[in-house]
Design a protein around this motif. Sequence first.
Motif, PDB file in Angstrom:
ATOM      1  N   VAL A 136      18.828  -9.547   5.907  1.00 50.94           N
ATOM      2  CA  VAL A 136      19.495  -8.814   4.825  1.00 50.94           C
ATOM      3  C   VAL A 136      18.641  -8.845   3.559  1.00 50.94           C
ATOM      4  CG1 VAL A 136      21.529  -8.752   3.325  1.00 50.94           C
ATOM      5  CG2 VAL A 136      21.780  -9.271   5.766  1.00 50.94           C
ATOM      6  N   THR A 137      18.148 -10.012   3.236  1.00 51.19           N
ATOM      7  CA  THR A 137      17.309 -10.157   2.048  1.00 51.19           C
ATOM      8  C   THR A 137      16.050  -9.298   2.158  1.00 51.19           C
ATOM      9  OG1 THR A 137      18.113 -12.421   1.756  1.00 51.19           O
ATOM     10  CG2 THR A 137      16.087 -11.814   0.596  1.00 51.19           C
ATOM     11  N   ASP A 138      15.408  -9.347   3.317  1.00 51.53           N
ATOM     12  CA  ASP A 138      14.179  -8.580   3.510  1.00 51.53           C
ATOM     13  C   ASP A 138      14.439  -7.082   3.443  1.00 51.53           C
ATOM     14  OD1 ASP A 138      12.876 -10.980   3.826  1.00 51.53           O
ATOM     15  OD2 ASP A 138      12.882 -10.913   6.022  1.00 51.53           O
ATOM     16  N   LEU A 139      15.539  -6.628   4.011  1.00 51.01           N
ATOM     17  CA  LEU A 139      15.844  -5.196   4.007  1.00 51.01           C
ATOM     18  C   LEU A 139      16.150  -4.694   2.601  1.00 51.01           C
ATOM     19  CD1 LEU A 139      18.024  -4.934   7.235  1.00 51.01           C
ATOM     20  CD2 LEU A 139      15.858  -3.749   6.846  1.00 51.01           C
ATOM     21  N   ARG A 140      16.836  -5.496   1.843  1.00 50.56           N
ATOM     22  CA  ARG A 140      17.208  -5.054   0.497  1.00 50.56           C
ATOM     23  C   ARG A 140      15.987  -4.898  -0.406  1.00 50.56           C
ATOM     24  NH1 ARG A 140      22.935  -8.383   0.210  1.00 50.56           N
ATOM     25  NH2 ARG A 140      24.195  -6.660   1.052  1.00 50.56           N
ATOM     26  N   THR A 141      14.921  -5.635  -0.097  1.00 52.34           N
ATOM     27  CA  THR A 141      13.692  -5.465  -0.909  1.00 52.34           C
ATOM     28  C   THR A 141      13.037  -4.113  -0.657  1.00 52.34           C
ATOM     29  OG1 THR A 141      12.288  -6.496   0.778  1.00 52.34           O
ATOM     30  CG2 THR A 141      13.285  -7.953  -0.881  1.00 52.34           C
ATOM     31  N   THR A 142      13.397  -3.462   0.456  1.00 50.66           N
ATOM     32  CA  THR A 142      12.817  -2.140   0.767  1.00 50.66           C
ATOM     33  C   THR A 142      13.561  -1.014   0.069  1.00 50.66           C
ATOM     34  OG1 THR A 142      14.209  -1.715   2.709  1.00 50.66           O
ATOM     35  CG2 THR A 142      12.204  -3.033   3.050  1.00 50.66           C
ATOM     36  N   ILE A 144      13.337  -1.161  12.039  1.00 49.64           N
ATOM     37  CA  ILE A 144      14.372  -0.351  11.390  1.00 49.64           C
ATOM     38  C   ILE A 144      13.740   0.766  10.573  1.00 49.64           C
ATOM     39  CG2 ILE A 144      16.177  -0.428   9.617  1.00 49.64           C
ATOM     40  CD1 ILE A 144      16.822  -3.282  10.687  1.00 49.64           C
ATOM     41  N   LEU A 145      12.712   0.440   9.827  1.00 50.57           N
ATOM     42  CA  LEU A 145      12.035   1.462   9.026  1.00 50.57           C
ATOM     43  C   LEU A 145      11.381   2.518   9.912  1.00 50.57           C
ATOM     44  CD1 LEU A 145      10.383  -0.742   6.243  1.00 50.57           C
ATOM     45  CD2 LEU A 145      12.374   0.764   6.013  1.00 50.57           C
TER      46      LEU A 145
END
Length: 645
Positions: free
Chosen positions: A609-615, A462-463
């Motif tokens: 979701v958790t991992d993405l929000r940390t970015t 995604i990034l």
Amino acid sequence: MNFDALFAPGRIGPLEISNRILKSPQSTATSNADGTVSARTVNHYRRLGEGGIGLVMVEYSYVDEDASKAIHNQLGNSRREHTAGLGWLADEVKSTGARVGLQIAHGGRQKFLATAPIKSASDSSWADIEAQYGVVPTPMTAAEIDDVVTAFGEAAARAHNARFDLVEVHAGHGYLITNFLSPHTNRRTDEYGGPFENRSRILVRIVDEIRASVPREFPLSIRLSVTDYEPDGIPIEETVALCRILEAHGVDVIHASGGHHALHEWEVSPWFRPRTPHRWGWEQIKPAVSIPVIASGSIVTPEIANEIIASGSADFVSLGRAMLADPDWARKARAGRALEITPCIRCNDGCLHRGLFQTRSVGCSVNPEVTEEERFPITAADERKTVAVVGGGPAGLRSAAILADRGHLVILFEPNQLGGALVHADGAAIKQDLFALVEHLVHEVSRRDIEIVREYAGVDEILARGADAVVIATGAPQRAPDFPIEDCANVVLSAEVGAANPVRGSVVIVGGGLQGAEVALRIAEMGGTKITLIERGPALLAGGEVIVTDVDRLPTYLDAAGVQVRLNAPVIGVDRAGVQVATGDGEEKIEADTVVLALGTAPAQNDLVTDLRTTGLEVHVIGSAKTPGRVFDAIHTAFFTSRLV
């Protein structure tokens, strides 16, 4: 494909209509509590007129202040104070170029309000209504019948004064006039009961009263049920004879539907019923009369509608739920853009289960804007973003299309077939409406500038695409079994069973919720199977994912399909020979060539979701990835979330 027959002009009496498509009268519960027209009512019907149909038939309006009002926030036409609002409504619809009619009705024993008085032909009660407050219908006296006849005439005159183009009497679907017409509900021994001539007397009197109350050039329609489908109910021979009588008394068109609320699978046929269930009936009426016949009942596609007109089966087609799903149905069909039509999936969820049955206004699973027209426009975003949509099920597909319409650069990640959990519907007759939705949603994505990436979407992927925002639409996992399964056992998930992956022989389905019931019907279609449906609890369809029309009728269809149901049978284990279940006396082995798990869905873990929000990315969760649900939840969360991204 063109639909020329559907868009040929037509005529009802002296009234010229631009095409053969009607919006069927259908309660919206958007009126004010006193029956006066609200802005929501006007906006809804004007929007329907803008969609390109020939005639908009406005929902049933009650004709008196005594017992004719049937449902909450019903449209009223019982006194002069209603006329101004009705005129506003009529003018707004006619401003779109469509013709507009008004249906007038008396609720009879189907007074959903369940408050006294309930008046009918006899004291024959509909159990669902009686169960609410214990109110039983009161047989109408001769004087009360006279008053109702007069009320219908006065209501028709008010419709004419409001400048509607047509008035329609509701003489079907189990309301008052049907209570008289049907031997199932008419136990009278006076001049309004017994033989057909007596049971039809009230309707003939109403027609005569209306003809005496309005100019002859004001068209009069009668909507009736070809039969109520009760074993002791209205025979088609009487309906045909009635239509001849009605024509002789000045009726201009017959609007043919069927069923009543006690047998609602005929009136609002659900997904597991065939389409056009009343065709056999209207095709017996048409050659018996010289006035036009309107075909009604689960006419959901332009292909079906056009064939009905082209073949001479009927003169007009009437669409109800299909127009709630897409008010632009006619405009898109005329342009040959059938795949752009948002299809009605006949789920009865938004319109009935979460709508009218909850004393709300009518809604729609696939169209969140119904009765909220103009309130939630899809507008251009203030800032153009790159948005990654993760998941190509119904929520992800709908979201991707909306995001693209808002001007975003959309990247849709889906490693498998587009359609998600709904792809199992491909090739299944009972799921044809659901697969039509899949085809529509996929088409809507394909005709927009949306990149589809056929790979798993993790944080790095995604990034790497430069996403500014992410919409997670990965669905919900299947609930894990709480019993052991031998490695060599032939076990499949319900979603894996389909035309491309059929099962044969002895099949045991574990789980008696909606998943289990519908996969049982899908497998029964395939033939060559012996099906046993196992449910650990005391009843089928007991989960929160089912709706009223499923609970009421699906067990009957399972039985007709030869599905053996085992209740109170918790599974102990599965091996190569079949399924071991606990019984009151111990254990029992049910042999199976294939075991199908239909255990429902579990809440998603959403580690992504958790991992993405940390970015620091903007992250939104929709559909079953948020909360397991039905199509309604997938489409609605996609719509209301994506219009704000």
